[in-house]
Scaffold this motif. Structure first.
Motif, PDB file in Angstrom:
ATOM      1  N   THR A 240      28.308 -11.713  -2.724  1.00 15.88           N
ATOM      2  CA  THR A 240      28.033 -10.386  -2.181  1.00 15.88           C
ATOM      3  C   THR A 240      26.655  -9.843  -2.541  1.00 15.88           C
ATOM      4  OG1 THR A 240      30.402  -9.947  -2.278  1.00 15.88           O
ATOM      5  CG2 THR A 240      28.947  -8.048  -1.962  1.00 15.88           C
ATOM      6  N   PRO A 241      26.233  -9.906  -3.805  1.00 17.23           N
ATOM      7  CA  PRO A 241      24.922  -9.316  -4.114  1.00 17.23           C
ATOM      8  C   PRO A 241      23.762  -9.967  -3.361  1.00 17.23           C
ATOM      9  CG  PRO A 241      26.098  -9.866  -6.129  1.00 17.23           C
ATOM     10  CD  PRO A 241      26.886 -10.435  -5.011  1.00 17.23           C
ATOM     11  N   THR A 246      23.025  -3.980   1.535  1.00 21.92           N
ATOM     12  CA  THR A 246      22.427  -3.269   0.409  1.00 21.92           C
ATOM     13  C   THR A 246      23.223  -3.546  -0.863  1.00 21.92           C
ATOM     14  OG1 THR A 246      23.758  -1.281   0.731  1.00 21.92           O
ATOM     15  CG2 THR A 246      21.616  -1.340   1.850  1.00 21.92           C
ATOM     16  N   VAL A 247      22.527  -3.472  -1.975  1.00 26.34           N
ATOM     17  CA  VAL A 247      23.167  -3.578  -3.291  1.00 26.34           C
ATOM     18  C   VAL A 247      22.768  -2.334  -4.062  1.00 26.34           C
ATOM     19  CG1 VAL A 247      23.190  -4.855  -5.468  1.00 26.34           C
ATOM     20  CG2 VAL A 247      23.170  -6.090  -3.295  1.00 26.34           C
ATOM     21  N   TYR A 248      23.749  -1.564  -4.496  1.00 27.48           N
ATOM     22  CA  TYR A 248      23.496  -0.279  -5.159  1.00 27.48           C
ATOM     23  C   TYR A 248      22.534   0.572  -4.307  1.00 27.48           C
ATOM     24  CZ  TYR A 248      25.308  -2.963  -9.186  1.00 27.48           C
ATOM     25  OH  TYR A 248      26.058  -3.755 -10.023  1.00 27.48           O
ATOM     26  N   GLY A 249      22.750   0.510  -2.986  1.00 29.08           N
ATOM     27  CA  GLY A 249      21.978   1.360  -2.077  1.00 29.08           C
ATOM     28  C   GLY A 249      20.643   0.790  -1.647  1.00 29.08           C
ATOM     29  N   ALA A 252      16.246  -3.955  -0.614  1.00 25.99           N
ATOM     30  CA  ALA A 252      15.255  -4.760  -1.345  1.00 25.99           C
ATOM     31  C   ALA A 252      15.926  -5.495  -2.503  1.00 25.99           C
ATOM     32  CB  ALA A 252      14.136  -3.862  -1.861  1.00 25.99           C
ATOM     33  N   VAL A 253      16.871  -4.851  -3.129  1.00 24.05           N
ATOM     34  CA  VAL A 253      17.569  -5.492  -4.254  1.00 24.05           C
ATOM     35  C   VAL A 253      18.386  -6.677  -3.741  1.00 24.05           C
ATOM     36  CG1 VAL A 253      19.352  -5.184  -6.009  1.00 24.05           C
ATOM     37  CG2 VAL A 253      17.605  -3.430  -5.692  1.00 24.05           C
ATOM     38  N   THR A 256      16.096  -9.518  -2.926  1.00 27.08           N
ATOM     39  CA  THR A 256      15.502 -10.071  -4.154  1.00 27.08           C
ATOM     40  C   THR A 256      16.505 -10.938  -4.898  1.00 27.08           C
ATOM     41  OG1 THR A 256      13.976  -8.230  -4.364  1.00 27.08           O
ATOM     42  CG2 THR A 256      14.421  -9.495  -6.361  1.00 27.08           C
ATOM     43  N   ILE A 257      17.749 -10.491  -4.948  1.00 22.07           N
ATOM     44  CA  ILE A 257      18.762 -11.304  -5.618  1.00 22.07           C
ATOM     45  C   ILE A 257      18.939 -12.625  -4.879  1.00 22.07           C
ATOM     46  CG2 ILE A 257      21.238 -11.482  -6.124  1.00 22.07           C
ATOM     47  CD1 ILE A 257      21.171  -8.550  -6.928  1.00 22.07           C
ATOM     48  N   ASN A 259      16.826 -14.235  -3.294  1.00 15.96           N
ATOM     49  CA  ASN A 259      15.678 -15.056  -3.656  1.00 15.96           C
ATOM     50  C   ASN A 259      15.804 -15.588  -5.088  1.00 15.96           C
ATOM     51  OD1 ASN A 259      13.169 -16.053  -4.336  1.00 15.96           O
ATOM     52  ND2 ASN A 259      12.027 -14.219  -3.792  1.00 15.96           N
ATOM     53  N   LEU A 260      16.047 -14.662  -6.018  1.00 18.56           N
ATOM     54  CA  LEU A 260      16.082 -15.016  -7.442  1.00 18.56           C
ATOM     55  C   LEU A 260      17.077 -16.112  -7.756  1.00 18.56           C
ATOM     56  CD1 LEU A 260      16.022 -11.636  -9.410  1.00 18.56           C
ATOM     57  CD2 LEU A 260      14.431 -13.548  -9.681  1.00 18.56           C
TER      58      LEU A 260
ATOM     59  N   ASN B 438      29.633 -11.661  -8.255  1.00 15.55           N
ATOM     60  CA  ASN B 438      30.465 -10.641  -7.623  1.00 15.55           C
ATOM     61  C   ASN B 438      31.145  -9.772  -8.673  1.00 15.55           C
ATOM     62  OD1 ASN B 438      29.757 -11.677  -5.124  1.00 15.55           O
ATOM     63  ND2 ASN B 438      31.644 -12.845  -4.859  1.00 15.55           N
ATOM     64  N   MET B 441      28.592  -7.493 -10.432  1.00 12.10           N
ATOM     65  CA  MET B 441      28.136  -6.423  -9.540  1.00 12.10           C
ATOM     66  C   MET B 441      29.074  -5.215  -9.615  1.00 12.10           C
ATOM     67  SD  MET B 441      27.427  -6.698  -5.483  1.00 12.10           S
ATOM     68  CE  MET B 441      27.344  -5.243  -4.466  1.00 12.10           C
ATOM     69  N   ALA B 503      11.299  -4.808  -6.328  1.00 14.76           N
ATOM     70  CA  ALA B 503      12.551  -4.433  -5.670  1.00 14.76           C
ATOM     71  C   ALA B 503      12.995  -3.043  -6.094  1.00 14.76           C
ATOM     72  CB  ALA B 503      13.634  -5.450  -5.987  1.00 14.76           C
ATOM     73  N   ASN B 520      21.551   4.005  -9.921  1.00 17.27           N
ATOM     74  CA  ASN B 520      21.441   2.818  -9.082  1.00 17.27           C
ATOM     75  C   ASN B 520      20.271   1.938  -9.500  1.00 17.27           C
ATOM     76  OD1 ASN B 520      23.709   3.118  -7.537  1.00 17.27           O
ATOM     77  ND2 ASN B 520      22.675   4.118  -5.818  1.00 17.27           N
ATOM     78  N   MET B 528      19.876  -7.688 -11.551  1.00 15.73           N
ATOM     79  CA  MET B 528      18.856  -8.671 -11.214  1.00 15.73           C
ATOM     80  C   MET B 528      18.475  -9.520 -12.427  1.00 15.73           C
ATOM     81  SD  MET B 528      16.365  -6.989  -8.316  1.00 15.73           S
ATOM     82  CE  MET B 528      16.206  -5.340  -8.978  1.00 15.73           C
TER      83      MET B 528
END
Lengths: 491, 539
Positions: A240-241, A246-249, A252-253, A256-257, A259-260, B438, B441, B503, B520, B528
């Motif tokens: 999911t992330p 979106t992650v936590y709104g 970009a996050v 990025t995840i 990618n990371l 997951n 998160m 990010a 957030n 991350m």
């Protein structure tokens, strides 16, 4: 070349040593390279076939699974295991009357080395598999275990291991699990199921789905190129992330995840972790699509083994979506190391094995694929016939079941072992016949090797004779009437 | 003395579960060795046993039938790991629990959570004591008696019954000498043909098994209670006393045969206690034990692939702590943590140094770093073993006596050099990598919630306040630097830090932003970092 160092014999082994194999789990190169070098690739498959390994973790007590039933043998079993007078239960012996409902009726009764016509019943909780046996859809392979070459009890006792090699670390759980799965002790990284996958890669659209595990990591499904792909009982896990908008709104996050978690760099352990994540990300959508097909309606029990087999059935149903012609699966169930509480706990486990494998067979019938899917049991070892009071200890040979529409069922394969825990020798120092097939306390000395079992399954799967030694390096030590390379239990 | 905050944090993350600014300052002021001595001298925190009773899990009358359940043991384990003040001791006990394995999974006894708690307390009590004492304590421990079936093990009889060999095998294979003869540096001795040499035989096992006959639970302090069962009928349940008492010997059940194993002979008719002493001394004094034990402890705390020289240095301390004592665990663990291979900078640039952080340790680190609290005080986190939806690992929940992973596990088809092992990778699969992300998160922002009843009502939340992080919310760079230091001792590359900061800055944030926006940003930063391979591999 030492007999106990497998994988040193064939051209694939040469490639492995010289590091020329593709290590990314990608398809094709191995089979093409072998063909180019003049070794025939095994498969020209146009149809579909799947093998399903059902691994019983802990070393299943064979004597209470495929239970000796003819009176002379049963009475010996009853005495050894502390049973009651009149063929009743006691100690770790099952009552004879409890076995009638699961009595096996083979088309030909097996004869043991003493000339005794033998009868067997499955454990009372295995009515499903007994039923399948009796309609010809399941077979029993007797007294199978790891061997380097045919071995007698005297040779086992002889300390000259160059002359009379044995698999290393007999009776040790982790090593025997590894040897069953890969012919090598713990630390091995290539199993024969994975090697079957290697040969199948060329015919599969997507290499990733050749070897699939619904249980944890095991060497069985790791090949030289083919990698185990692990799926949970609820399917491929979507990360999911990395995939949500979106992650936590924040979008970009999320990106990025994504990618990371798939980056590579200079640290090798970091790279290996992220490679698994790359595979998970790349494959999830395909697996999810394959699982989106309406599942078989056959009802599966809710325990873990049944749910694992249900997932295998769904994956098999979706094999067209996955683009697979040949697949090898692995599932497992734990708890068989019954040094104590054998009578209380084994029935629960065997009930699960029988119910899950029966439901699985029925699901393959529902899908019209029963002749294309063969399931087989395996376990790191059998156990002692002797009792320690309320359980049995680590053994060696054991009895196993092969189930499917392509199985020549309603029959026993291999040699029924005599029922004995004795150490009787005659005046020339040879063991009495009844004591030749165990190595003390009724730990069975296998009369069939795991290599032969694997070779029989591999041959049905489509592997040619010339490819078998590359997968099963000790196979060349077997052959002939007593240790046939094809045990004959597949149609 | 650590030359930087990063070096101090690196030490702390090997020696305990987390690093705080205060811990870092303390280590930098006194040096690592003095910090270890202070930790060794710390009073013991609350025992797992006392915690269970304080939470009411010892109440035999409660209709939840605590005596049959393992979830109190799970709650106890998380509470110990996340809140105990004697953090070094607890970290070492956890490492020991992965060597001398007993598990809630498959423990079939009344009061199984209490039994597991006492086993854990035993490891804690002995973690900085002596290996010989620890070996004896676990041999006679009732949870171990259930787990490896020493409980009720009886001698041979005329009807052909044999002693149960379970403990005899595993105490050699896993708890002392291992499968193969070892050199003092942990490498395997080879014979003239280049083959490994087994360290024990089937006969050694059968003989040693005689020593462990005749033991059973000590019920001398038992008091039964008859409990009415839901749905009718009654059960007679004993009290918890047996779970905390060493198993006792009934001489008539103990084998009087001679026993010869590992070059030692116990004469026929030797009394049980004397036989046990001889057997455990033989295992303790075996040349394998120091390297076999020490190498695995290095693997648990520092790196999966220690150099043979590192193993040899630590094993030498096991053999003699400098004052002629063998098996001094406090000195052994200090040697592991203070060795140059752990402290020096070389490992930080070696492509195969370090280890994959165990999933349960990542969660404990999150909890301690960010000051979590349990709303009910019950730490009702539970069994997180599901790989697809949780961590794929849970404390004191090994799937078998072989631990969650093997010390010699080699993941298949990797680019690792020949001979390099990665034990923790045995937990890594296409399901587990996703399950972890997951799960985290949801935990990072929502905490770990326990529901009860139907419909479910939240009865406990384990959640973080992120106070130190919120203070840096407006400065993404500083925030990431802080997390980099505390979570992974500065081991995130500048490229990774830049990615994360970029990010975070994609969402504008000022002092007047809402608390939602600020929170957030913290959650995103933490996730991350904890998703990065540079964090996941501890160097």
């Amino acid at each position: 070349m030492h007999l106990l160092q497998p994988h040193l014999h064939t051209r694939r082994a040469f490639l492995r040593r010289s590091g020329q194999l593709a290590l990314t789990g990608a398809a094709l190169p191995l089979a093409l390279n072998l063909a180019a070098m003049g070794e025939a690739a095994a498969f020209d498959a146009t149809d579909y076939k799947a093998l399903v390994c059902v691994f019983l973790n802990g070393g299943n007590d064979y004597a209470n699974t495929v239970v000796t039933y003819d009176d002379p043998s049963y009475n010996l079993y009853n005495t050894i295991r502390g049973g009651g007078v009149g063929q009743t239960a006691g100690g770790i012996a099952l009552a004879k009357s409890a076995l009638t409902a699961t009595l096996l009726n083979p088309t030909g009764a097996p004869l043991d080395v003493l000339g005794q016509t033998r009868q067997y019943a499955l454990h009372p909780s295995m009515s499903g598999l007994a039923g399948l046996f009796n309609v010809g859809k399941a077979a029993v392979q007797l007294n199978i275990g790891p061997l380097v070459s045919p071995t007698t009890r005297l040779q086992y006792n002889n300390s000259n291991r160059s002359l009379y090699p044995l698999p290393p670390q007999l009776f040790s759980h982790n090593d025997q699990q590894s040897i069953w799965q890969s012919s090598s002790p713990e630390g091995s990284t290539v199993g024969w199921g994975g090697n079957l996958g290697d040969l199948a890669l060329a015919g599969n659209t997507n290499a990733t789905f050749t070897c699939m595990s619904v249980t944890g990591n095991a060497v069985f499904l790791s090949g030289d190129t083919a990698l185990q792909y692990q799926v949970s009982t609820t399917g491929a896990i979507k990360i999911t992330p990395a995939t949500a908008s979106t992650v936590y709104g924040s979008s970009a996050v999320s990106s990025t995840i994504k990618n990371l978690i798939q980056q590579t760099g200079s640290h090798k352990l970091e790279n290996e972790y992220n490679k698994v994540t790359q595979r998970a990300m790349a494959a999830e959508a395909s697996v999810t699509a394959a699982l989106a097909l309406t599942p078989p309606t056959t009802v599966f029990p809710t325990d873990s083994l049944a749910q694992q087999l249900k997932m295998v059935a769904r994956l098999i149903k979706g094999q067209a979506v996955l683009g697979a012609k040949r697949q090898v699966f692995m599932v497992s169930i734990s708890g068989f190391d019954l040094h104590d509480n054998l009578i209380a706990q084994q029935p629960v486990l065997l009930d699960r094995v029988s119910a899950a494998m029966t439901a699985f067979y029925n699901a393959t019938v529902e899908m019209g694929m029963e002749n294309k899917v063969t399931a087989f049991t395996a376990s790191e070892f059998g156990r002692t016939l002797a009792s320690n009071g309320d359980g049995s200890d680590h053994g060696w040979g054991g009895h196993h079941l092969v189930v499917g529409g392509a199985v020549k069922g309603q029959a026993f394969y291999g040699k029924p072992p005599p029922v004995s825990v004795g150490n009787v020798k005659d005046s020339s120092g040879n063991y009495a016949l009844e004591d030749q097939w165990h190595v003390g306390q009724g730990r069975l000395l296998p009369s069939t090797s795991v290599d032969q079992y694997a070779a029989t399954l591999a041959t049905w799967f489509g592997v040619t004779g010339s490819e078998l030694p590359g997968i099963l390096p000790n196979l060349g030590h077997f052959g002939g009437a007593a240790y046939p390379l094809n045990l004959g239990f597949m149609l | 003395m650590p030359a930087s905050d990063e070096a101090a944090a690196r030490f702390l993350l090997q020696a305990q579960f987390s690093a705080s600014e205060a811990d870092i300052a303390s280590v930098r002021a006194s040096g690592c060795a003095a910090w270890l001595e202070r930790q060794i001298a710390l009073p013991y925190g609350t025992t797992g046993w006392d915690w269970l009773n304080s939470q009411g899990y010892g109440d035999v009358s409660n209709p939840a039938n605590y005596y049959d359940n393992t979830y109190p043991g799970d709650y106890m384990a998380w509470s110990q790991l996340m809140t105990a003040p004697d953090t070094l001791r607890k970290r070492l006990a956890l490492a020991l629990s992965e060597f001398f394995v007993v598990s809630l999974t498959g423990l079939n006894s009344n009061w199984r959570s209490h039994a597991m708690a006492h086993y854990w307390d035993t490891l804690v009590a002995q973690a900085m004591g002596n290996y010989r004492g620890l070996l004896e304590a676990i041999t006679l421990n009732p949870a171990m008696g259930y787990y490896l079936s020493t409980k009720g093990n009886k001698k041979e009889n005329a009807a052909g019954r044999q002693p149960d060999e379970n403990y005899a095998r595993e105490v050699m294979q896993l708890f002392s000498i291992g499968l193969y003869q070892l050199n003092a540096d942990g490498t395997t001795t080879l014979d003239g043909a280049g083959q490994k040499i087994p360290s024990y035989s089937v006969s050694d096992i059968s003989n040693l098994a005689r020593v462990f006959t005749g033991y059973d639970l000590d019920q001398s302090q038992n008091v039964d209670t008859v409990i009415a069962q839901t749905g009718g009928g009654t059960r007679t349940i004993g009290n918890t006393a047996f779970a905390r008492l060493p198993m006792v010997l009934t001489p008539s059940n103990h084998s009087m045969l001679a026993a010869t194993f590992l070059g030692t002979t116990i004469p026929a008719s030797t009394a049980g206690a004397a036989a046990l002493k001889t057997a455990l001394d033989a295992l303790f004094n075996h040349a394998n034990t120091a390297p076999f034990f020490c190498k695995q402890m290095i693997q648990r705390l520092v790196t999966s692939n220690p150099s043979p020289a590192y193993v040899a240095r630590v094993a030498a301390v096991f053999v003699d702590n400098g004052a002629g004592v063998r098996g001094d665990l406090a000195r052994v663990f200090s040697a592991i943590l203070l060795d140059d291979e752990a402290r020096g900078p070389a490992g930080l640039t070696q492509a195969e140094f370090g280890k994959l952080r165990e999933p349960m340790l990542r969660l404990v680190q999150w909890a301690r770093t960010f000051g979590v609290t349990s709303s009910s005080g019950g730490w009702k986190i539970g069994d997180l073993s599901n790989a697809g939806t949780q961590l794929g690992q849970s404390p004191l929940r090994s799937p078998s006596v072989f631990n969650y992973f093997r010390p010699g596990y080699v993941p298949p088809s990797t680019a690792l050099s020949t001979g390099v092992v990665a034990p923790e990778f045995q937990l890594v699969s296409e399901s587990s990598v996703g399950g972890y992300l997951n799960y985290m998160m949801g935990v990072i922002n929502g905490g770990i919630k326990r529901y009860a009843g139907n419909p479910g009502v939240v009865v406990d939340v384990v959640s973080a306040a992120y106070v130190g992080e919120l203070a840096l919310a407006t400065n993404a760079t500083a925030l990431v630097q802080r997390l980099n230091l505390l979570l992974c001792a500065g081991q995130l590359s500048s490229a990774t830090q830049t990615l994360i900061v970029t990010a975070l800055n994609a969402t504008p944030l000022t002092n007047s932003s809402t608390s939602t926006v600020k929170n957030n940003r913290i959650y995103a930063a933490v996730l991350m970092v904890m998703a990065s391979a540079e964090y996941l591999i501890q160097k």
